[in-house]
Design a protein around this motif. Sequence first.
Motif, PDB file in Angstrom:
ATOM      1  N   ASP A  39      36.994  35.233  30.535  1.00 17.68           N
ATOM      2  CA  ASP A  39      38.177  35.231  31.338  1.00 17.68           C
ATOM      3  C   ASP A  39      38.699  33.854  31.235  1.00 17.68           C
ATOM      4  O   ASP A  39      38.086  32.782  31.337  1.00 17.68           O
ATOM      5  CB  ASP A  39      38.120  35.549  32.611  1.00 17.68           C
ATOM      6  N   SER A  64      39.771  37.159  25.721  1.00 23.61           N
ATOM      7  CA  SER A  64      38.755  37.941  24.899  1.00 23.61           C
ATOM      8  C   SER A  64      39.159  37.983  23.314  1.00 23.61           C
ATOM      9  O   SER A  64      38.017  37.742  22.570  1.00 23.61           O
ATOM     10  CB  SER A  64      39.037  39.322  25.245  1.00 23.61           C
ATOM     11  N   SER A  92      33.221  42.008  40.145  1.00 31.79           N
ATOM     12  CA  SER A  92      32.296  42.883  39.203  1.00 31.79           C
ATOM     13  C   SER A  92      31.315  42.216  38.405  1.00 31.79           C
ATOM     14  O   SER A  92      30.060  42.612  38.114  1.00 31.79           O
ATOM     15  CB  SER A  92      33.175  43.796  38.347  1.00 31.79           C
ATOM     16  N   ASP A 105      38.189  45.005  31.906  1.00 30.19           N
ATOM     17  CA  ASP A 105      38.976  44.695  33.140  1.00 30.19           C
ATOM     18  C   ASP A 105      39.814  43.574  32.765  1.00 30.19           C
ATOM     19  O   ASP A 105      40.137  42.853  33.857  1.00 30.19           O
ATOM     20  CB  ASP A 105      38.255  44.673  34.307  1.00 30.19           C
TER      21      ASP A 105
HETATM   22  C1  LIG Z   1      41.864  42.497  37.336  1.00 32.47           C
HETATM   23  S1  LIG Z   1      41.316  41.086  37.230  1.00 32.47           S
HETATM   24  C2  LIG Z   1      39.568  41.338  37.083  1.00 32.47           C
HETATM   25  C3  LIG Z   1      38.883  41.720  38.282  1.00 32.47           C
HETATM   26  C4  LIG Z   1      37.532  41.551  38.412  1.00 32.47           C
HETATM   27  N1  LIG Z   1      36.682  42.240  37.133  1.00 32.47           N
HETATM   28  C5  LIG Z   1      37.011  42.056  39.577  1.00 32.47           C
HETATM   29  O1  LIG Z   1      35.886  42.705  39.875  1.00 32.47           O
HETATM   30  O2  LIG Z   1      37.457  41.667  40.550  1.00 32.47           O
HETATM   31  C6  LIG Z   1      41.883  40.737  35.694  1.00 32.47           C
HETATM   32  C7  LIG Z   1      41.474  39.439  34.886  1.00 32.47           C
HETATM   33  O3  LIG Z   1      41.664  39.673  33.489  1.00 32.47           O
HETATM   34  C8  LIG Z   1      41.870  38.321  32.953  1.00 32.47           C
HETATM   35  N2  LIG Z   1      42.532  38.223  31.730  1.00 32.47           N
HETATM   36  C9  LIG Z   1      43.699  38.837  31.416  1.00 32.47           C
HETATM   37  N3  LIG Z   1      43.979  38.965  30.077  1.00 32.47           N
HETATM   38  C10 LIG Z   1      42.959  38.562  29.671  1.00 32.47           C
HETATM   39  C11 LIG Z   1      42.207  38.341  28.184  1.00 32.47           C
HETATM   40  N4  LIG Z   1      42.969  38.598  27.089  1.00 32.47           N
HETATM   41  N5  LIG Z   1      41.053  38.101  28.015  1.00 32.47           N
HETATM   42  C12 LIG Z   1      39.847  37.977  29.072  1.00 32.47           C
HETATM   43  N6  LIG Z   1      40.521  37.886  30.179  1.00 32.47           N
HETATM   44  C13 LIG Z   1      41.815  38.270  30.552  1.00 32.47           C
HETATM   45  C14 LIG Z   1      42.804  37.686  34.244  1.00 32.47           C
HETATM   46  O4  LIG Z   1      42.801  36.192  33.826  1.00 32.47           O
HETATM   47  C15 LIG Z   1      42.166  38.379  35.564  1.00 32.47           C
HETATM   48  O5  LIG Z   1      41.107  37.448  35.889  1.00 32.47           O
END
Ligand SMILES: C[S@@+](CC[C@H](N)C(=O)[O-])C[C@H]1O[C@@H](n2cnc3c(N)ncnc32)[C@H](O)[C@@H]1O
Length: 272
Positions: A83, A125, A63, A142
Motif C-alpha cells: 500500500d 501494487s 485486515s 482490497d
Molecule cells: C479500502 S482500503 C483497504 C482497507 C484495509 N484492507 C482494511 O482492512 O481496512 C484501500 C487501500 O488501498 C490502497 N491502494 C489504493 N490503490 C492502491 C494500489 N494501486 N496498490 C496498493 N494499494 C492501493 C489505499 O492507499 C488504501 O489504503
Amino acid sequence: MSAPSQTSGLPQDFAPASDEAWQRVSAAPGFLSEREARFLALVAAAAPARGAILEIGSFKGKSTVGLASIAARYSLGRVIAVDPFTAPSSTDPSLGGSASSYDDFCRTLAQAGLTDHVEVHRHFSRDLASGWNRPIRVLWVDGDHTYRGAKEDLDLFAPHLADGGIVAMHDVLHNFEGPIRVFVEEVLQSDRYGPAGFCGSIGWAQYRPRDGAAPRFRELRAAQARRAARLLPFSTRGRGLRGLAKLRYQIYRAAVPHGDVDPHAWADLIRR
Ligand SMILES: C[S@@+](CC[C@H](N)C(=O)[O-])C[C@H]1O[C@@H](n2cnc3c(N)ncnc32)[C@H](O)[C@@H]1O
C-alpha cells in the motif's frame, strides 16, 4: 512453513484461532465486518496450497492483523502487505492524497504484537508486481477499487497464484465500479477457477487451472455469475445510487448468497 494439525483441511483449533484473529481485527480501525474477518481467517488457515499471503491495500492494518494473526499461529510466513499509504484512492476520498495511514498502520500492527509477522511494501501494487516471482497462496485484493485498478491487480498477480490457492476480492457487493466487474468477468467466467462464492462483501474463488472446467465447478460459478451480473449496470454509477435504482440494487444484492460460511463445509469444498 509448518502445516497446522488438520481435520478435513481445517486446523483442529481453528475456532479459537478465528476468535483471536477477530479480537485483533475488531480493535483496529478500517473496513472489515466480523463475517468478512472470520472468512479471511478461514482462507488464510485452510487454503490448500503453498505460497505467500499477499494483501493489496492495507490502509490502517485492519485486515492485515487478521491475516497475520493466522499466519503467526500456524507459521505460514510473513504476510506481504502493499500500500502506498497515501490513500490516493477512490475508496478513501477523505484522505485526499495528502494524509498518510502509515503511522496508524504501524500502530495497529504493534498493538496486535504482529509487527514481525508482516512484510510491508510502501508502494503501489504494480511496483511490487514488477519484481514479483513468488507463488501466492492467498491473494487478498482490497486496493484501488476502480475498474482499471482492480483489473490491473488481478492481471498482475493472478498468474502467480499457486494451484489450490484462493483469490479474495473485497467490496464486490458494495457499489464500487471495479471489484464486482472484475470478479464476474475475470474470475467467475474463467475456467481457471473452481469453486467460488461470496461472504459479506468478499468475492472468493479457488485457483484450479487443471480442473476448473469440470461441470460441477462451471455450474457453481455460472449460477453465482448470473446473480452477481445483475449488479453490473449499477456499478458504473458509483456510490451515489438513490431512490429506485438503490432499491433495485439492494434487491439484486440480496439475491446473491453472501452469508456466514461454515468453516468445515468450506474447507471440504476447496479440498483437492
Ligand atoms: C479500502 S482500503 C483497504 C482497507 C484495509 N484492507 C482494511 O482492512 O481496512 C484501500 C487501500 O488501498 C490502497 N491502494 C489504493 N490503490 C492502491 C494500489 N494501486 N496498490 C496498493 N494499494 C492501493 C489505499 O492507499 C488504501 O489504503
